[in-house]
Design a protein around this motif. Structure first.
Motif, PDB file in Angstrom:
ATOM      1  N   ASN A  61       5.636   6.261   6.107  1.00 33.00           N
ATOM      2  CA  ASN A  61       5.758   4.813   4.784  1.00 33.00           C
ATOM      3  C   ASN A  61       7.109   4.215   5.823  1.00 33.00           C
ATOM      4  O   ASN A  61       6.641   3.250   6.130  1.00 33.00           O
ATOM      5  CB  ASN A  61       5.601   4.882   3.730  1.00 33.00           C
ATOM      6  N   SER A  62       8.002   5.085   5.288  1.00 33.28           N
ATOM      7  CA  SER A  62       9.237   4.361   5.913  1.00 33.28           C
ATOM      8  C   SER A  62       9.179   4.109   7.862  1.00 33.28           C
ATOM      9  O   SER A  62       9.618   3.045   8.262  1.00 33.28           O
ATOM     10  CB  SER A  62      10.760   5.083   5.276  1.00 33.28           C
ATOM     11  N   LEU A  88       6.709  16.067   7.276  1.00 34.30           N
ATOM     12  CA  LEU A  88       7.250  14.334   6.615  1.00 34.30           C
ATOM     13  C   LEU A  88       6.213  14.775   5.203  1.00 34.30           C
ATOM     14  O   LEU A  88       5.214  14.774   4.765  1.00 34.30           O
ATOM     15  CB  LEU A  88       6.605  13.418   7.637  1.00 34.30           C
ATOM     16  N   THR A  89       7.226  13.765   4.408  1.00 33.34           N
ATOM     17  CA  THR A  89       6.928  13.805   3.453  1.00 33.34           C
ATOM     18  C   THR A  89       5.902  12.127   3.250  1.00 33.34           C
ATOM     19  O   THR A  89       6.087  11.124   4.155  1.00 33.34           O
ATOM     20  CB  THR A  89       7.559  13.080   1.985  1.00 33.34           C
ATOM     21  N   GLU A  90       4.862  11.915   1.928  1.00 36.23           N
ATOM     22  CA  GLU A  90       4.545  10.230   2.245  1.00 36.23           C
ATOM     23  C   GLU A  90       5.476   9.422   2.736  1.00 36.23           C
ATOM     24  O   GLU A  90       5.564   8.678   3.136  1.00 36.23           O
ATOM     25  CB  GLU A  90       4.194  10.553   0.730  1.00 36.23           C
ATOM     26  N   LEU A 119       8.117   0.537  12.226  1.00 36.46           N
ATOM     27  CA  LEU A 119       7.644   0.126  13.403  1.00 36.46           C
ATOM     28  C   LEU A 119       6.774  -1.562  12.864  1.00 36.46           C
ATOM     29  O   LEU A 119       6.720  -2.091  14.277  1.00 36.46           O
ATOM     30  CB  LEU A 119       7.144   1.015  13.650  1.00 36.46           C
ATOM     31  N   LEU A 120       6.452  -2.208  11.838  1.00 39.74           N
ATOM     32  CA  LEU A 120       5.825  -2.692  11.848  1.00 39.74           C
ATOM     33  C   LEU A 120       6.408  -4.435  11.882  1.00 39.74           C
ATOM     34  O   LEU A 120       6.243  -5.146  11.817  1.00 39.74           O
ATOM     35  CB  LEU A 120       4.475  -2.546  10.124  1.00 39.74           C
ATOM     36  N   ARG A 161      -2.686   8.995   9.719  1.00 35.92           N
ATOM     37  CA  ARG A 161      -1.175   7.994   9.189  1.00 35.92           C
ATOM     38  C   ARG A 161      -0.443   7.041  10.073  1.00 35.92           C
ATOM     39  O   ARG A 161      -0.973   5.917  10.073  1.00 35.92           O
ATOM     40  CB  ARG A 161      -0.803   8.823   8.681  1.00 35.92           C
ATOM     41  N   TYR A 162       0.011   7.345  11.393  1.00 36.21           N
ATOM     42  CA  TYR A 162      -0.021   6.979  11.977  1.00 36.21           C
ATOM     43  C   TYR A 162      -0.396   6.057  13.145  1.00 36.21           C
ATOM     44  O   TYR A 162      -0.161   4.479  12.552  1.00 36.21           O
ATOM     45  CB  TYR A 162       1.645   7.483  13.252  1.00 36.21           C
ATOM     46  N   THR A 163      -1.664   6.643  13.288  1.00 38.62           N
ATOM     47  CA  THR A 163      -1.978   5.737  14.825  1.00 38.62           C
ATOM     48  C   THR A 163      -3.110   4.724  13.301  1.00 38.62           C
ATOM     49  O   THR A 163      -3.291   3.716  14.203  1.00 38.62           O
ATOM     50  CB  THR A 163      -3.022   7.107  14.944  1.00 38.62           C
TER      51      THR A 163
END
Ligand SMILES: *Cc1c(COP(=O)(O)O)cnc(C)c1O
Length: 375
Positions: A364-365, A358-360, A370-371, A266-268
């Protein structure tokens, strides 16, 4: 949000872990015993090695491994420059000389080509005897053992796999902690498989090494505990910790390793167009001890770290100083100009929250923050 949430893991496994601890307390055997035996067997089966010996911590595991190769004063041991101090400290403790080798930028692991250069350099200089290679599975990704093994064979050197962060990683079908002539791991709480204190293990297919390490770990015992045939250590994993690890290993096998990989994916996916994300070579599997981004420079890292902190997102710098820049190694001849990637990484890396609980919403947060920062 926590960087590594061990509370959440405990809540998920509480019933079984409590029962294990209670079982050990009620039986009253606190050193050795059934849990330790069962754990060693399950660890060896998981990693696919003939033998596994549990011990007091990952640092002792390295020391016991180095003793098998008779590493001593006058020997050169090749160690990645970008690692946790213990990978190098244990070599120095045996009186041998660390020769630090640079790493690959995107895997953070030992560069096999530069390893060969370093070995040739030591051979040319004729001052030290090349003795062993310590390869580290940094951040959960196995080092490039196919390439490192080819170099090791060419120069007839044994490999110690420092798998303190690597447990659960893989290359093809083969599991981490089985790539070295001797491989080690750590059960420090924050590692991919951790206990509730200190712990470690050593893996090998070689019976002579295994027997020697069993003796060294218990005061150099001979045929029994009060027959001492060599100078050793007191390095054992407690029964309580073994009981805890039996439950944690089950969760690791059932879903934790998979969930770590899901978080990393998910991170990548979210970050790779904006950040230098970790690269996992084809056929390799990571256990994601850390998820580490490479920023532009020290300043960008510091301001991003501040920004995330303000949003309640913890980050860590693993590692802010390469081995060659450590004060403890100040006396070693400098190979600084050959260790540029390690120096660069020390200035630019930033690890973000990584654990299987880690939750969804949390994932996301982290990604959104980061974005937003990099717009
Ligand atoms: C944690 C770690 C060690 C030492 O393990 P301990 O159990 O803390 O002694 C050694 N090498 C590496 C790469 C580590 O991350």
């Amino acid at each position: 949000m926590e960087f590594i949430d061990l509370h959440k893991q405990y809540r998920a496994l509480q019933e079984n872990i409590d029962a294990r601890i209670k079982g050990v307390l009620e039986r009253g055997q606190y050193i050795g015993g059934e849990e330790v035996r069962e754990l060693s067997e399950r660890l060896a089966a998981y990693c696919g090695t003939q033998y596994c010996l549990t011990c007091a911590n990952g640092t002792d595991a390295l020391t016991l491994a180095l003793r098998c190769f008779n590493v001593k004063k006058g020997d050169a041991v090749f160690v990645p420059d970008f690692t946790f101090f213990a990978s190098a400290e244990t070599v120095a403790l045996e009186g041998a000389t660390c020769v630090f080798v640079d790493v690959e930028e995107r895997t953070f692991n030992l560069d096999a080509r530069k390893l060969e250069d370093a070995i040739c350099e030591v051979i040319r200089q004729r001052e030290l005897t090349p003795k062993a290679i310590v390869a580290v599975d940094l951040f959960g990704l196995p080092a490039n053992y196919p390439k490192i093994r080819a170099v090791a064979k060419k120069y007839n050197l044994p490999i110690i796999e420092d798998g303190a962060q690597g447990f659960g990683g893989s290359i093809g079908m083969q599991k981490a902690c089985s790539f070295g002539d001797i491989s080690t791991t750590s059960f420090f709480p924050a590692k991919p498989l951790g206990c509730y204190g200190d712990g470690g293990a050593i893996f090998t297919d070689n019976k002579a090494y295994y027997d020697l390490m069993c003796s060294l770990a218990v005061h150099g015992k001979g045929t029994f505990k009060y027959d001492n045939v060599r100078i050793g250590y007191n390095s054992r994993l407690d029964t309580v910790q073994a009981g805890i690890l039996l439950e944690k290993l089950s969760a690791f096998e059932r879903y934790e390793l998979q969930d770590r990989n899901m978080v990393a994916e998910r991170y990548t996916k979210a970050l790779r167009n904006r950040y230098k994300t970790p690269q996992i070579p084809d056929g390799f599997g990571s256990s994601w001890a850390q998820y580490t981004l490479i920023l532009k420079d020290k300043n960008e890292r510091a301001s991003l770290q501040e920004y995330l902190k303000a949003k309640g997102i913890p980050t860590m710098v693993y590692y802010p100083k390469p081995m060659h820049a450590q004060t403890a190694f100040a006396e070693l001849p400098s190979r600084k100009e050959k260790l540029t990637i390690s120096s660069h990484l020390s200035d630019c890396v930033l690890s973000i929250p990584m654990h299987p609980y880690l939750t969804e919403t949390e994932i996301n947060s982290v990604c959104n923050a980061l974005l937003e920062y990099n717009q």
